[in-house]
Design a protein around this motif. Sequence first.
Motif, PDB file in Angstrom:
ATOM      1  N   UNK A  96       0.813  -1.223   0.000  1.00 16.18           N
ATOM      2  CA  UNK A  96       0.000   0.000   0.000  1.00 16.18           C
ATOM      3  C   UNK A  96       0.844   1.270   0.000  1.00 16.18           C
ATOM      4  N   UNK A  97       2.149   1.138   0.139  1.00 17.89           N
ATOM      5  CA  UNK A  97       3.001   2.330   0.055  1.00 17.89           C
ATOM      6  C   UNK A  97       3.088   2.784  -1.397  1.00 17.89           C
ATOM      7  N   UNK A  98       3.472   4.040  -1.578  1.00 19.44           N
ATOM      8  CA  UNK A  98       3.647   4.549  -2.938  1.00 19.44           C
ATOM      9  C   UNK A  98       5.084   4.303  -3.392  1.00 19.44           C
ATOM     10  N   UNK A  99       5.243   4.101  -4.692  1.00 21.02           N
ATOM     11  CA  UNK A  99       6.542   3.786  -5.272  1.00 21.02           C
ATOM     12  C   UNK A  99       6.898   4.832  -6.311  1.00 21.02           C
ATOM     13  N   UNK A 100       8.130   5.297  -6.263  1.00 23.98           N
ATOM     14  CA  UNK A 100       8.655   6.119  -7.346  1.00 23.98           C
ATOM     15  C   UNK A 100      10.088   5.712  -7.603  1.00 23.98           C
ATOM     16  N   UNK A 101      10.377   5.343  -8.833  1.00 19.69           N
ATOM     17  CA  UNK A 101      11.720   4.947  -9.237  1.00 19.69           C
ATOM     18  C   UNK A 101      12.262   5.974 -10.219  1.00 19.69           C
ATOM     19  N   UNK A 102      13.466   6.443  -9.936  1.00 19.47           N
ATOM     20  CA  UNK A 102      14.053   7.472 -10.778  1.00 19.47           C
ATOM     21  C   UNK A 102      14.799   6.903 -11.964  1.00 19.47           C
ATOM     22  N   UNK A 103      14.752   7.642 -13.077  1.00 17.82           N
ATOM     23  CA  UNK A 103      15.487   7.274 -14.287  1.00 17.82           C
ATOM     24  C   UNK A 103      15.895   8.553 -14.984  1.00 17.82           C
ATOM     25  N   UNK A 104      17.183   8.678 -15.258  1.00 22.66           N
ATOM     26  CA  UNK A 104      17.690   9.806 -16.040  1.00 22.66           C
ATOM     27  C   UNK A 104      18.477   9.268 -17.222  1.00 22.66           C
ATOM     28  N   UNK A 105      18.392   9.962 -18.331  1.00 20.52           N
ATOM     29  CA  UNK A 105      19.116   9.522 -19.521  1.00 20.52           C
ATOM     30  C   UNK A 105      19.960  10.672 -20.027  1.00 20.52           C
ATOM     31  N   UNK A 108       2.554   4.156 -13.934  1.00 23.86           N
ATOM     32  CA  UNK A 108       2.601   5.302 -14.827  1.00 23.86           C
ATOM     33  C   UNK A 108       3.997   5.898 -14.781  1.00 23.86           C
ATOM     34  N   UNK A 109       4.334   6.661 -15.793  1.00 25.83           N
ATOM     35  CA  UNK A 109       5.634   7.314 -15.830  1.00 25.83           C
ATOM     36  C   UNK A 109       5.464   8.686 -16.449  1.00 25.83           C
ATOM     37  N   UNK A 110       6.305   9.607 -15.993  1.00 25.00           N
ATOM     38  CA  UNK A 110       6.242  10.981 -16.493  1.00 25.00           C
ATOM     39  C   UNK A 110       7.553  11.361 -17.151  1.00 25.00           C
ATOM     40  N   UNK A 111       7.465  11.814 -18.387  1.00 34.94           N
ATOM     41  CA  UNK A 111       8.620  12.284 -19.129  1.00 34.94           C
ATOM     42  C   UNK A 111       8.781  13.778 -18.868  1.00 34.94           C
ATOM     43  N   UNK A 112       9.923  14.170 -18.321  1.00 42.14           N
ATOM     44  CA  UNK A 112      10.230  15.595 -18.118  1.00 42.14           C
ATOM     45  C   UNK A 112      11.468  15.898 -18.938  1.00 42.14           C
ATOM     46  N   UNK A 113      11.252  16.507 -20.088  1.00 50.16           N
ATOM     47  CA  UNK A 113      12.336  16.719 -21.041  1.00 50.16           C
ATOM     48  C   UNK A 113      13.440  17.597 -20.462  1.00 50.16           C
ATOM     49  N   UNK A 114      13.050  18.633 -19.722  1.00 45.65           N
ATOM     50  CA  UNK A 114      14.038  19.570 -19.192  1.00 45.65           C
ATOM     51  C   UNK A 114      14.956  18.928 -18.165  1.00 45.65           C
ATOM     52  N   UNK A 115      14.492  17.840 -17.568  1.00 47.84           N
ATOM     53  CA  UNK A 115      15.285  17.144 -16.556  1.00 47.84           C
ATOM     54  C   UNK A 115      15.863  15.835 -17.090  1.00 47.84           C
ATOM     55  N   UNK A 116      15.630  15.537 -18.338  1.00 49.78           N
ATOM     56  CA  UNK A 116      16.085  14.268 -18.941  1.00 49.78           C
ATOM     57  C   UNK A 116      15.661  13.087 -18.059  1.00 49.78           C
ATOM     58  N   UNK A 117      14.415  13.141 -17.571  1.00 49.92           N
ATOM     59  CA  UNK A 117      13.983  12.106 -16.646  1.00 49.92           C
ATOM     60  C   UNK A 117      12.722  11.401 -17.135  1.00 49.92           C
ATOM     61  N   UNK A 118      12.550  10.185 -16.652  1.00 48.96           N
ATOM     62  CA  UNK A 118      11.379   9.368 -16.993  1.00 48.96           C
ATOM     63  C   UNK A 118      11.104   8.475 -15.786  1.00 48.96           C
ATOM     64  N   UNK A 119      10.567   9.075 -14.731  1.00 53.78           N
ATOM     65  CA  UNK A 119      10.376   8.363 -13.477  1.00 53.78           C
ATOM     66  C   UNK A 119       9.120   7.511 -13.496  1.00 53.78           C
TER      67      UNK A 119
END
Lengths: 113, 115
Positions: A16-25, A64-75
């Motif tokens: 039941x906890x929330x999960x967020x995994x970081x990814x930078x390219x 779900x995942x969010x693409x943030x172009x300015x941060x080069x991230x896709x968490x």
Amino acid sequence: AQSVSQHNHHVILSEAASLELGCNYSYGGTVNLFWYVQYPGQHLQLLLKYFSGDPLVKGIKGFEAEFIKSKFSFNLRKPSVQWSDTAEYFCAVTGAAGNKLTFGGGTRVLVKP
Amino acid sequence: GAGVSQTPSNKVTEKGKYVELRCDPISGHTALYWYRQSLGQGPEFLIYFQGTGAADDSGLPNDRFFAVRPEGSVSTLKIQRTERGDSAVYLCASSFSGSHKETQYFGPGTRLLVL
């Protein structure tokens, strides 16, 4: 050359906890972004992918995942994890003209019941 | 078949020996990829076939590694004079046409151990 980094090698959560995994390219051009998952004893399978359009992408099993172009991230995110989400998660990228996947090092997620 | 299959599932060999790893892609998929996954790391690209030809072999680490796909379906990854550092899981994937937007479907892998 493109590269992908995943911030956490291991994550331990309770159900039941929330999960967020970081990814930078790192890649200067247009990218296509993927999250793959490998459940214990199973092969790699696609969770979700992003090419263009809405930067918030929904995948299977409530991820779900969010693409943030300015941060080069896709968490990668999931609001409430289940024990069955225990797996290793890989972020990957292809460039605009190339189809070979470049993977991050993976994050092992353990969800405690 | 329903998915990508790979044989053998496990292979133990001695340093200096020759090994062949086989991949059977999803029927109708023209694109086939080989990746290698070392312990604790993500998969690394080795080679990509479009049909019978190797379209990109930039990931092969050296000339001991070679792969073929003579009829555009089954592929064989061949490793000569194996070294202990070749120990890894070798993954095969296939996709319908090789577009960079397509999902690549992975097989279960062959776990290679070089003693």
